[in-house]
Design an enzyme around this catalytic site. Structure first.
Site, PDB file in Angstrom:
ATOM      1  N   TRP A 102      55.492  52.391 -12.974  1.00 28.69           N
ATOM      2  CA  TRP A 102      54.183  52.995 -13.285  1.00 28.69           C
ATOM      3  C   TRP A 102      54.336  54.484 -13.546  1.00 28.69           C
ATOM      4  CZ3 TRP A 102      51.878  49.079 -14.804  1.00 28.69           C
ATOM      5  CH2 TRP A 102      51.838  47.882 -14.086  1.00 28.69           C
ATOM      6  N   ASP A 169      48.111  58.554  -8.633  1.00 27.20           N
ATOM      7  CA  ASP A 169      47.814  57.169  -8.995  1.00 27.20           C
ATOM      8  C   ASP A 169      47.782  56.371  -7.694  1.00 27.20           C
ATOM      9  OD1 ASP A 169      47.753  54.543  -9.813  1.00 27.20           O
ATOM     10  OD2 ASP A 169      49.507  54.661 -11.135  1.00 27.20           O
ATOM     11  N   LYS A 193      43.760  45.968  -7.669  1.00 22.63           N
ATOM     12  CA  LYS A 193      44.704  45.745  -6.574  1.00 22.63           C
ATOM     13  C   LYS A 193      43.961  45.745  -5.233  1.00 22.63           C
ATOM     14  CE  LYS A 193      48.166  46.021  -9.547  1.00 22.63           C
ATOM     15  NZ  LYS A 193      48.541  47.324 -10.072  1.00 22.63           N
TER      16      LYS A 193
HETATM   17  C1  LIG Z   1      48.983  47.885 -11.421  1.00 22.02           C
HETATM   18  C2  LIG Z   1      49.236  49.330 -11.460  1.00 22.02           C
HETATM   19  C3  LIG Z   1      49.004  50.086 -12.628  1.00 22.02           C
HETATM   20  C4  LIG Z   1      48.558  49.474 -13.934  1.00 22.02           C
HETATM   21  O1  LIG Z   1      47.218  49.193 -13.901  1.00 22.02           O
HETATM   22  P1  LIG Z   1      46.443  48.615 -15.172  1.00 22.02           P
HETATM   23  O2  LIG Z   1      45.048  48.606 -14.647  1.00 22.02           O
HETATM   24  O3  LIG Z   1      46.998  47.262 -15.445  1.00 22.02           O
HETATM   25  O4  LIG Z   1      46.612  49.530 -16.307  1.00 22.02           O
HETATM   26  C5  LIG Z   1      49.228  51.438 -12.572  1.00 22.02           C
HETATM   27  N1  LIG Z   1      49.670  52.049 -11.452  1.00 22.02           N
HETATM   28  C6  LIG Z   1      49.915  51.355 -10.329  1.00 22.02           C
HETATM   29  C7  LIG Z   1      50.397  52.071  -9.106  1.00 22.02           C
HETATM   30  C8  LIG Z   1      49.695  49.983 -10.291  1.00 22.02           C
HETATM   31  O5  LIG Z   1      49.941  49.298  -9.160  1.00 22.02           O
END
Ligand SMILES: *Cc1c(COP(=O)(O)O)cnc(C)c1O
Length: 357
Positions: A102, A169, A193
């Site tokens: 990521w 993030d 998530k």
């Molecule tokens: C799943 C995830 C993403 C990607 O998310 P999308 O909504 O599919 O773009 C980005 N960063 C982290 C830490 C993730 O776990």
């Protein structure tokens, strides 16, 4: 229907009562005899949802009016681009910490928008640890970190102190533990998530960090436009936002962050203790950086994996195959996963050891 123990890495498990409320809102929302899916986002009923969905984030994260919250489409992946677009000055540079897939995707987008510097990385060991002790440059526009690395099962335990804006993030561990949110200029999280279903991304941003790039901004990519529009500059993803609100209400009702932090500790302790005790398994990440959300573990005798797969499937467990970059197993323990499900997995590991060790 027998119970399924859902360890999915994402989209992840949601509370059963939230799924029920959400399905009811699809038929009859707010006793309007209309579906949430067929009313105006400008109706007072949905405006109330949006207001509460925004204010509840601030309440759970403990921040005041210097911050704004918006919900956007495009997933966390769009934030990889929107963050530099909104914060990286045309003559400046951004600092990134590389902790995996990521983070790499975030770096890739930032490089297209402006100057970037990777100031720390754990690539040398396939990202099985969190880099520490690195220097955050004082002249960068911001530093970008990833609080939890879903794929490798690593998690930042102590956030860096920084004189420059910190962007995080938090897609895979938002609302899972107490954090000092005031340390951050911007936090973003794809909802699917740990805070709701796929389709909306939450962005919490400190107002005074915006509008400084010297860039001519496209409206849809400009946080200030979305803030000004109350997160309704255009039609927002109404259903994911509603279900996210329900999930936050569920969290609050049960005791909020303090409650979930304790429960997440119990859940992750239970499984890591078993991984360390069990002679057939071992954890794949540095012990001090182990994630409470995504528990990655490998088998000493990989040839036994098909046997183990039968064991956990028979116990009603779903979603613990590891990511292809790491292999082995990954049990995701997001907020809505009950301790009972973790205990079932631990029992399966014990029974498996008894038979095969
Ligand atoms: C799943 C995830 C993403 C990607 O998310 P999308 O909504 O599919 O773009 C980005 N960063 C982290 C830490 C993730 O776990």
């Amino acid at each position: 229907m027998s119970k399924v123990h859902n360890f999915s890495a994402g989209p992840g498990i949601l509370p059963a009562e939230v799924l029920k409320q959400a399905s009811e809102a699809c038929i009859n929302f707010d006793n309007l005899n209309l579906s949430l899916l067929e009313i105006s986002h400008r109706s007072k009923n949905f405006e109330a949802v949006m207001d509460e969905a925004r204010s509840t984030v601030k309440e759970l994260l403990g921040v005041g009016d210097e911050y704004e919250v918006v919900y956007l489409g495009g997933g966390a992946s769009l934030q990889f681009a929107m963050v530099p677009y909104n914060l990286l000055k045309t003559d400046g540079y951004a600092a990134y910490v590389n902790t995996g897939v990521w983070a790499n995707k975030a770096i890739k987008e930032a490089k297209i928008i402006g100057n970037t510097k990777v100031i720390a990385s754990s690539e040398d060991k396939n990202y099985n640890y969190i880099p520490k002790g690195y220097e955050i440059p004082k002249d960068a526009d911001y530093v970008h970190i990833t609080s939890n690395n879903t794929i490798y099962g690593t998690q930042i335990k102590e956030f860096p102190n920084s004189s420059i804006p910190v962007v995080c993030d938090m897609s895979s561990d938002i609302f899972s533990r107490k954090v000092d949110a005031k340390k951050f200029a911007l936090i973003y999280a794809g909802a699917q998530k740990n805070m709701g279903p796929a389709g909306s991304t939450m962005v919490m941003v400190k107002k005074d960090s915006l509008g400084k790039t010297g860039r001519k901004m496209l409206s849809m990519l400009d946080y200030q436009v979305h803030i000004k529009g109350g997160s309704m500059y255009n039609t927002p993803p109404v259903f994911p936002i509603y279900v996210t609100l329900l999930t936050m209400q569920w969290l609050k009702k049960n005791g909020g962050i303090a409650w979930i932090e304790k429960l997440n500790q119990q859940k992750s302790d239970a499984i890591y203790n078993e991984i360390d005790r069990n002679s057939l398994f071992y954890g794949s990440t540095a012990v001090e950086d182990r994630s409470q959300m995504n528990v990655c573990f490998l088998m000493n005798k990989p040839e036994l994996e098909p046997e183990f797969d039968k064991f956990w499937k028979d116990a009603g467990i779903s979603g613990i195959r590891g990511h292809r970059d790491v292999g082995g197993y990954r049990a995701s323990l997001y907020n809505a996963l009950p301790l009972e499900s973790v205990n079932v997995l631990v029992d399966v590991m014990k029974a498996f050891e008894k038979k095969f060790a």
